[in-house]
Design an enzyme around this catalytic site. Structure first.
Site, PDB file in Angstrom:
ATOM      1  N   ASP A 198      -7.897  -6.160  -8.414  1.00 50.69           N
ATOM      2  CA  ASP A 198      -7.151  -4.957  -8.023  1.00 50.69           C
ATOM      3  C   ASP A 198      -8.027  -3.733  -8.280  1.00 50.69           C
ATOM      4  OD1 ASP A 198      -4.985  -3.595  -6.998  1.00 50.69           O
ATOM      5  OD2 ASP A 198      -3.838  -3.593  -8.864  1.00 50.69           O
ATOM      6  N   GLY A 212       3.344   1.366 -12.087  1.00 51.46           N
ATOM      7  CA  GLY A 212       2.589   0.531 -11.164  1.00 51.46           C
ATOM      8  C   GLY A 212       3.524  -0.283 -10.290  1.00 51.46           C
ATOM      9  N   PHE A 225       3.975  -3.399 -10.457  1.00 50.47           N
ATOM     10  CA  PHE A 225       4.570  -4.535 -11.159  1.00 50.47           C
ATOM     11  C   PHE A 225       5.099  -4.185 -12.547  1.00 50.47           C
ATOM     12  CE2 PHE A 225       1.120  -5.992  -8.390  1.00 50.47           C
ATOM     13  CZ  PHE A 225       1.814  -6.852  -7.545  1.00 50.47           C
ATOM     14  N   ALA A 226       4.903  -2.953 -13.004  1.00 51.51           N
ATOM     15  CA  ALA A 226       5.284  -2.637 -14.381  1.00 51.51           C
ATOM     16  C   ALA A 226       5.515  -1.142 -14.559  1.00 51.51           C
ATOM     17  CB  ALA A 226       4.187  -3.112 -15.337  1.00 51.51           C
ATOM     18  N   GLY A 245       2.729   6.931 -15.568  1.00 51.45           N
ATOM     19  CA  GLY A 245       2.931   6.457 -14.199  1.00 51.45           C
ATOM     20  C   GLY A 245       3.594   5.099 -14.174  1.00 51.45           C
ATOM     21  N   LYS A 283       2.996  -1.155 -21.740  1.00 50.92           N
ATOM     22  CA  LYS A 283       3.196  -1.634 -20.374  1.00 50.92           C
ATOM     23  C   LYS A 283       4.356  -2.622 -20.376  1.00 50.92           C
ATOM     24  CE  LYS A 283       0.627  -3.291 -16.365  1.00 50.92           C
ATOM     25  NZ  LYS A 283      -0.708  -3.686 -15.855  1.00 50.92           N
TER      26      LYS A 283
END
Length: 395
Positions: free
Chosen positions: A217, A101, A103-104, A99, A122
């Site tokens: 988060d 995110g 931010f990454a 997946g 990541k």
């Protein structure tokens, strides 16, 4: 004589005036600072503050050059699939992407041709070593027996243009996947499963917050599902500690993590997390917050498990002209309403006693006691976990 009398009277009045002046208070007011913990300026200051210690951390690799590998790390997911990425003398074969995110980018990769050794890469642009710092704080502050519940970072490679965090990989998907696996067949997660995962989350936050760490988060797609290596018994719920043998969740994605110890005592935060449905009440009302960002997230996740949707809250009148917050959706009458009501009431309406960790512990114990009250609940839980595992592994 008259003049001397006036001088004496004047002296008495002056002394009286001095006595009337307020004395400096011996009680020092606590410094109160409000900060946006995620602003560019705050993050820049924090990274500067920890830069010396960061370089000494095991697994930290920094280069002032841009990444010059054969395949650009910022390429699309399809472009990187089945390609090799070399970092620090090791070769990572990209197998796919679990997946992306906010931010990454995230990749699943095998290491040095060993298909049994799987990690998560990541990739973040621009480079952002903060998450690696947070993982190392977890290594330092969390006990070994509970450490597996918060994910691991093996190393980070920081270049001038991009950073790559190498983390452990868990194969069973996220808690959001588990919730959705029930919704796609027109069902909601069984209450026993909801209780099990709620105990896990309460224990997570109790441990984290007691050592001055905020996740920032806290949502179901940042919790990886784990399955106990042994069958769960009522002794599992009598224990005050969690371990890899009975672990049900693993909290990951520490890029928004907050190390409270880096701020002056008494600091509170003023910012919105920017994640739809997960902005705590204080954020919604533009008030300062600390640990509420996590505890509100826990409430949203519990609500999603129970109802299959995110939580909407209502502000209702309380006693003595006060008010309180509660979920708009009511509890099913066949649930343990008292338990769930206590959870949401406590966490959505934090007291001013400054002992929210004690509240988390008390709530956790209440749920654990309920699971121990009837062994059939534990039997049912094991059956549900086995069924869920089979479902997620086959999908």
């Amino acid at each position: 004589m008259h003049i001397n009398f006036l001088k004496q009277l004047e002296s008495i009045v002056e002394e009286s005036d001095e006595d009337a002046q307020p004395k400096p208070s011996k009680i020092q007011k606590r410094e109160f600072t409000v900060v946006d913990p995620w602003s560019d300026s705050t993050m820049s200051n924090l990274l500067t503050k920890i830069s010396g210690g960061l370089k000494k951390l095991t697994g930290y690799h920094k280069s002032n050059k841009i990444y010059s590998g054969k395949v650009p790390l910022t390429s699309s997911h399809n472009a990187l699939k089945n390609k090799d990425v070399e970092l620090g003398g090791r070769k990572y074969h990209i197998k796919g992407s679990p997946g992306t995110g906010a931010f990454a980018k995230l990749y699943k990769a095998s290491v040095d041709g060993n298909t049994e050794e799987i990690v998560a890469l990541k990739v973040q642009k621009p480079a952002f070593p903060w998450e690696f710092y947070m993982y190392r704080q977890l290594d330092t502050r969390i006990s070994d027996i509970q450490r597996p519940s918060y994910g691991y970072a093996h190393e980070v490679h920081v270049f001038a243009d991009v950073s790559v965090l190498v983390c452990n990989f868990l194969p069973y998907g996220t808690l959001l996947d588990a919730i959705n696996s029930h919704l796609v067949v027109g069902q909601h997660m069984d209450e026993v499963l909801c209780i099990y995962y709620t105990i896990e989350m309460l224990h997570m936050l109790e441990t984290l917050h007691s050592v001055g760490i905020i996740h920032g988060d806290f949502k179901p797609d940042n919790m990886l599902v784990c399955y106990p290596s042994e069958e769960i018994t009522d002794d599992t719920f009598r224990s005050e500690t969690r371990s890899g043998q009975n672990q049900g969740l693993c909290l990951i994605d520490w890029g928004r993590g907050i190390d409270v110890n880096l701020f002056p005592a008494g600091t509170e935060f003023l910012a919105d997390c920017g994640t739809s449905g997960f902005s705590c009440i204080e954020m919604q009302e533009e008030r300062s917050w600390t640990y509420q960002v996590d505890t509100f997230g826990l409430c949203v996740v519990a609500h999603m498990m129970l109802h299959g949707e995110e939580m909407s809250i209502a502000k209702v009148p309380g006693t003595g002209g006060s008010y309180m917050y509660q979920p708009k959706l009511s509890f099913k009458r066949y649930w343990n309403v008292a338990l769930w009501k206590q959870l949401f009431t406590t966490l959505l309406n934090p007291g001013s006693n400054g002992n929210h960790v004690g509240d988390l512990r008390s709530l956790r114990r209440s749920f654990q006691e309920y699971m121990c009250s009837n062994y059939q609940l534990v039997v049912k839980l094991n059956q549900l976990l086995a069924k869920q595992k089979a479902s997620l592994c086959s999908s």
